[in-house]
Design an enzyme around this catalytic site. Sequence first.
Site, mmCIF file in Angstrom:
data_model
loop_
_atom_site.group_PDB
_atom_site.id
_atom_site.type_symbol
_atom_site.label_atom_id
_atom_site.label_comp_id
_atom_site.label_asym_id
_atom_site.label_seq_id
_atom_site.Cartn_x
_atom_site.Cartn_y
_atom_site.Cartn_z
ATOM 1 N N MET A 181 7.066 -4.727 4.466
ATOM 2 C CA MET A 181 7.621 -3.382 4.407
ATOM 3 C C MET A 181 9.037 -3.220 5.324
ATOM 4 O O MET A 181 9.165 -2.573 5.780
ATOM 5 C CB MET A 181 6.589 -2.381 4.961
ATOM 6 C CG MET A 181 5.288 -2.325 4.232
ATOM 7 S SD MET A 181 4.385 -0.974 4.215
ATOM 8 C CE MET A 181 3.142 -1.932 5.678
ATOM 9 N N ASP A 239 -3.462 0.480 -6.907
ATOM 10 C CA ASP A 239 -2.274 0.557 -6.357
ATOM 11 C C ASP A 239 -1.028 0.072 -7.062
ATOM 12 O O ASP A 239 -1.274 -0.551 -8.140
ATOM 13 C CB ASP A 239 -2.099 -0.410 -5.190
ATOM 14 C CG ASP A 239 -2.681 0.307 -4.081
ATOM 15 O OD1 ASP A 239 -2.749 -0.455 -3.097
ATOM 16 O OD2 ASP A 239 -3.135 1.474 -3.751
ATOM 17 N N LYS A 245 1.535 4.117 -4.444
ATOM 18 C CA LYS A 245 2.506 4.930 -3.735
ATOM 19 C C LYS A 245 4.004 4.032 -3.804
ATOM 20 O O LYS A 245 4.061 2.878 -4.145
ATOM 21 C CB LYS A 245 2.350 4.817 -2.306
ATOM 22 C CG LYS A 245 1.089 5.444 -1.949
ATOM 23 C CD LYS A 245 0.826 5.019 -0.533
ATOM 24 C CE LYS A 245 -0.639 5.368 -0.049
ATOM 25 N NZ LYS A 245 -1.153 4.893 1.081
#
Length: 493
Positions: free
Chosen positions: A171, A35, A57
């Site tokens: 997040m 990642d 991502k």
Amino acid sequence: MKGLVSLVGAGPGDPGLLTVKGLACLQEADCVVYDRLASPELLACTKPGCELIYVGKQAGNHTMRQEEISLLLVQKAGQYERVVRLKGGDVYVFGRGGEEAACLREHGVPFQVVPGVTSAVAGPAYAGIPVTHRGVARGFRVMTAHDRDGGLAQLDFAAMARTEDTLVFLMGLSLLEEITSRLLAAGKPPQTPAAVISSATLPGQKTAAGTLADIAEKTREACLPSPALIVVGQTVSLRDTLAFRRESPLSGLRVLLPCVGEVPSRLGNLLRERGASVTELAVCAIRELPGALTKEAVAGAEAAAFTSRNGAEYFFRQLYALGLDARALSGKLLAAVGPGTVEKLREHGLQADCVPQEHTAQGLAQLLRQKLRPGAAVLYPKVKGPALPLERELAGFAQVKAVELYENLPLPAPARAAEEEFQAVAFTSASAVRSAMASLGGLPRGARAVSIGPRTSAALAEYAIAPIQSKTSDLQGMIQILEEEFAWTSGNE
Ligand code: SAH
């Protein structure tokens, strides 16, 4: 044959926070699927030939869909004995590890989970915030600000307003304002301590601290980049006592670095070590002009002057191509303009005889004037193009043998570079200035130019740009001036 897939938590960023078992998995892996949040240093632990697949991502720019990643693991398990799925932090803390494991189970692929140190706990700890503390918070809640629909809708703010538990949001940076105002609206006291920790456990770690009422504004002022954690609760105030990590003055500073030649560049690496976020922009490709150096030019010179690392590097390449080596320079005076060229010479087994105190062409010329007899032949490896200042300076008392060993080919800048925000653009040579201006068309809005020395500043002046300038014309000087000009202090340890 079905290989074993290990879902490994990479930890929050500091490579030292990988678990012993996770490390063993990486060392044995035939393939690693990783990642964006997994530290690149960890990949260096893999064995030669291990296939590395990036499936990271980035907000709004999904490299690979989750289902595709899961199926990729199934496929790689058919191909290899040991597959590692390396995920930032812990596997199951908002890592969608559960979905990957379920997919493996569904396809009959054996797997194991190696939990990791989660940023939700380690991030606050590195900023001096314990998630629980006797008498202060008897629990903590870790939440994601993004649910399936991308919003905060389903979170129970009324319950969060009532609890003494430490609240940790992942997040959530882009929703910070909404989070704080919803907590306030639900009745959480405005003076509740709050912090935002960016790049926790990494060299660029930077913390903004304040209260529920002002943390959004403080975070905006500090321009904290993601990834970041939001922490709300009385435990945040313990950081006055428990912070143990000095956050570097350059933490989080966004620097654009136009590069002529090698990327990653040395300055880029030095700035990153100090926590800056550096975008290197190759503004120029270097093309060697083979055969420029001749045996006669080498033999006839009494001295050689080096003013750039590239010049020195191509000089040695061509020297070796002629079948010569360092012995061909025996008895000649070797002059280097500064630490970078001194180091290059050393890489080739040579010590510079003289280095000026001021690392500029003038400084070097003055020194050579003292050291050389009038009319001495000086070999000067350089880039193709008009005479450089050293040539002009030397011409007054010596015979300059300029050898054009390579040329700079300007590259168009990717459009992205012009859109991003930078606080500083660091120029390490006049040719970097010219190439950068040719490809960028100007400085990004709001960014200040930083120059390594007088020649680079003069090149910037041609574009009506007044830079701040390093005092010592070397990379250390660049770092120093950046620290002086951009150090962001409020909220720093
Ligand atoms: N599985 C991960 C979390 C993945 S979700 C873990 O256990 O840590 C991604 C979010 O984690 C980011 O948006 C950010 O909120 C947080 N995060 C991960 N690494 C971080 C770091 N080094 N510093 C700050 N936040 C981080």
